[in-house]
Design an enzyme around this catalytic site. Structure first.
Site, PDB file in Angstrom:
ATOM      1  N   ASP A  86      23.347   9.951 -17.845  1.00  0.00           N
ATOM      2  CA  ASP A  86      22.664  11.153 -17.393  1.00  0.00           C
ATOM      3  C   ASP A  86      21.186  11.057 -17.776  1.00  0.00           C
ATOM      4  O   ASP A  86      20.869  10.706 -18.910  1.00  0.00           O
ATOM      5  CB  ASP A  86      23.324  12.369 -18.070  1.00  0.00           C
ATOM      6  N   LYS A 139       7.946  11.857  -3.366  1.00  0.00           N
ATOM      7  CA  LYS A 139       7.657  13.173  -2.799  1.00  0.00           C
ATOM      8  C   LYS A 139       8.967  13.890  -2.486  1.00  0.00           C
ATOM      9  O   LYS A 139       9.983  13.227  -2.367  1.00  0.00           O
ATOM     10  CB  LYS A 139       6.802  13.026  -1.539  1.00  0.00           C
ATOM     11  N   HIS A 169       4.924   7.611   1.438  1.00  0.00           N
ATOM     12  CA  HIS A 169       4.999   6.313   2.124  1.00  0.00           C
ATOM     13  C   HIS A 169       4.143   6.261   3.386  1.00  0.00           C
ATOM     14  O   HIS A 169       3.783   5.186   3.845  1.00  0.00           O
ATOM     15  CB  HIS A 169       6.449   5.891   2.378  1.00  0.00           C
ATOM     16  N   HIS A 231       2.996  13.995   4.218  1.00  0.00           N
ATOM     17  CA  HIS A 231       2.657  13.018   5.270  1.00  0.00           C
ATOM     18  C   HIS A 231       1.627  13.556   6.269  1.00  0.00           C
ATOM     19  O   HIS A 231       0.624  12.920   6.567  1.00  0.00           O
ATOM     20  CB  HIS A 231       3.899  12.630   6.080  1.00  0.00           C
TER      21      HIS A 231
HETATM   22  C1  BG6 Z   1      10.590  10.913   4.695  1.00  0.00           C
HETATM   23  C2  BG6 Z   1      11.351  12.183   4.928  1.00  0.00           C
HETATM   24  O1  BG6 Z   1       9.566  11.126   3.759  1.00  0.00           O
HETATM   25  O2  BG6 Z   1      10.023  10.481   5.914  1.00  0.00           O
HETATM   26  C3  BG6 Z   1      12.409  12.010   6.007  1.00  0.00           C
HETATM   27  O3  BG6 Z   1      11.973  12.599   3.715  1.00  0.00           O
HETATM   28  C4  BG6 Z   1      11.796  11.416   7.261  1.00  0.00           C
HETATM   29  O4  BG6 Z   1      13.048  13.239   6.297  1.00  0.00           O
HETATM   30  C5  BG6 Z   1      10.999  10.178   6.909  1.00  0.00           C
HETATM   31  O5  BG6 Z   1      12.858  11.081   8.144  1.00  0.00           O
HETATM   32  C6  BG6 Z   1      10.269   9.630   8.122  1.00  0.00           C
HETATM   33  O6  BG6 Z   1       9.616   8.455   7.789  1.00  0.00           O
HETATM   34  P1  BG6 Z   1       9.304   7.354   8.886  1.00  0.00           P
HETATM   35  O7  BG6 Z   1       8.620   6.266   8.123  1.00  0.00           O
HETATM   36  O8  BG6 Z   1      10.627   6.952   9.461  1.00  0.00           O
HETATM   37  O9  BG6 Z   1       8.420   8.026   9.915  1.00  0.00           O
END
Ligand code: BG6
Length: 460
Positions: A86, A139, A169, A231
């Site tokens: 945990d 995130k 990302h 994003h």
């Molecule tokens: C993630 C989200 O950060 O980004 C997801 O949590 C989403 O819900 C994803 O599907 C989309 O990423 P990408 O790179 O496929 O556009």
């Protein structure tokens, strides 16, 4: 001060969905490129042995097309260690210290639900594991402004700001970096890139998939927290920021923070929320859930360059296409020189950010052959169909291992971004149902109506 290179990678949430889908393939690529040469320690509470963990990683690599007996896969698998327990238990952290052996500068990656971030960080600090280390935090960073500030305080009890890597990302994506590159390397763009020429800016992030087994996670976040606060706002910052004053991570992040600070906090009528039909029946989802799987919003950016330019963001799951696209529409020429019948559509810049391929297009008009001054709308476009050299996660984990923070969110930036969405997070706003495969609820049309309506990216 943060050290040069991490000498171990510790993955909290090692048996989870993100690790299997994105992180292990990225680690494999990093081993192959020679960037990752340190032990990888998985931490989770699945009750597994190291062999079970190894089989799990090997399964993930196979799902991503890595051949059996691939040399980099063998190296990664043999570098794995595993600690079961945990995250809130001191004993887990003590065992992690043992598993780290003589590593002095571990990189901790928190691929755990947001509600567990503070427990993990507190546990690391209490066990003396924070000194000399770096931490990557997934995130969404907090649930709102107050929790993000609390999380920043919790992190800073053990980790100085230059040891904190808040991952998003989208910042590792080629196409998102290309927005900056395209803007600041092409002289033709700057004269028109402002309120005098730009009519409106739209960003759409559409996904055909639903929550795909992540119902429990999604119930904690919803579309606004999942992809807009992070994003989409970073994409908007790349589109609207001023040129950075010099090189270096902080020059870039200073300008992005300025954009976030210039965006007016959202009000209730700036936003329409939606939920796809069938969401409430997804595993892990409350049958009476009011969580949004779609949001459409209007942004006001109060800067000298962008004041009064309508800016729209739309993001949702189970939509009609999978595509992330930006459309920057320019104003029409001042006069219809060739008569009202020859008025052509406004010029625009279209940036395709995903999936995978990078495309930039300029919408223009050209004359038809013949005696009349009539023409048609055309697109001048370039498209890079090649799979990117690196995935976003490979790029970002590689940067975190070497301590480069350029593509990570800074404390002030992340808090300024929360300040934008915070006022609407706790309002009891209606959530409009929409059918799977549509462009979201009809109520969202009103958001962009006065600027010509939403631009719908094409599939594929
Ligand atoms: C993630 C989200 O950060 O980004 C997801 O949590 C989403 O819900 C994803 O599907 C989309 O990423 P990408 O790179 O496929 O556009």
């Amino acid at each position: 001060m943060s050290v040069a290179r991490s000498d171990a990678l510790v993955l909290f949430g090692a048996t989870g969905d993100l690790a299997r889908r994105k992180l292990f393939p990225a680690l494999h690529a990093l081993v192959r490129s020679g960037t990752l040469r340190v032990p990888v320690i998985g931490v989770a509470r699945s009750g597994w042995s190291v062999d079970e963990f190894r089989r799990h990683v090997s399964g993930s690599l196979r799902e991503h097309g890595v051949a059996a007996h691939d040399a980099a896969a063998d190296t990664l698998l043999s570098s794995l260690r595993y600690v079961d327990g945990d995250y809130r238990d001191d004993e887990t952290h003590r065992r992690l210290r043992v598993a780290l052996q003589d590593a002095q500068h571990p990189l901790y990656y928190l691929a755990v639900p947001p509600s567990l971030f503070t427990s993990v960080v507190d546990g690391l600090e209490a066990a003396g594991g924070a000194a000399g280390a770096r931490v990557v935090v997934e995130k969404p960073f907090g649930r709102d402004l107050a929790s993000a500030q609390a999380l920043n305080r919790a992190l800073h009890r053990g980790f100085p700001e230059d040891a904190v890597f808040r991952i998003d990302h989208y910042l590792g994506k080629e196409a998102v970096q290309n927005l900056l590159y395209f803007r600041f390397t092409n002289a033709f763009l700057e004269p028109v890139w402002n309120r005098n020429y730009v009519q409106s800016i739209q960003i759409t992030m559409a996904e055909e998939i639903g929550v795909e087994g992540r119902g429990r996670f999604y119930e904690e976040v919803g579309a606004l927290r999942d992809v807009v606060q992070n994003h989409m706002l970073h994409v908007l910052a790349h589109l609207t920021m001023e040129p950075p004053a010099g090189a270096g991570a902080d020059a870039l992040r200073d300008e992005k923070s300025k954009v976030f600070r210039s965006i007016r906090p959202l009000a209730a009528d700036d936003l329409v929320r939606g939920q796809y039909d069938g969401y409430r029946a997804e595993p892990g989802v409350d049958p009476a859930s009011t969580v949004d799987t779609f949001v459409a919003l209007r942004i006001f950016l109060d800067s000298w360059r962008w004041a009064d330019v309508p800016i729209f963001i739309r993001a949702g799951k189970r939509l009609a296409a999978t595509a992330t696209e930006v459309l920057v529409a320019l104003k029409r020429p001042p006069q219809a020189v060739f008569g009202p019948a020859a008025v052509s559509p406004p010029n625009y810049f279209r940036f395709r950010l995903g999936p995978d391929r990078v495309a930039v297009a300029i919408g223009a008009s050209t004359k038809h052959a013949g005696t009349s001054m009539a023409g048609e709308a055309i697109e001048l476009s370039v498209c890079n169909d090649r799979t990117p050299e690196m995935t976003a996660y490979e790029r970002l984990i590689g940067d975190a291992l070497t301590g480069d923070p350029t593509l990570f969110a800074r404390e002030d930036g992340v808090e300024a971004a929360w300040r934008i969405v915070d006022p609407v997070l706790h309002l009891p706003l209606a959530v409009h149902p929409y059918p799977a495969g549509s462009w979201g609820p009809p109520a969202a049309d009103a958001i962009a109506a006065h600027a010509g309506g939403w631009h719908c990216p094409v599939r594929g």
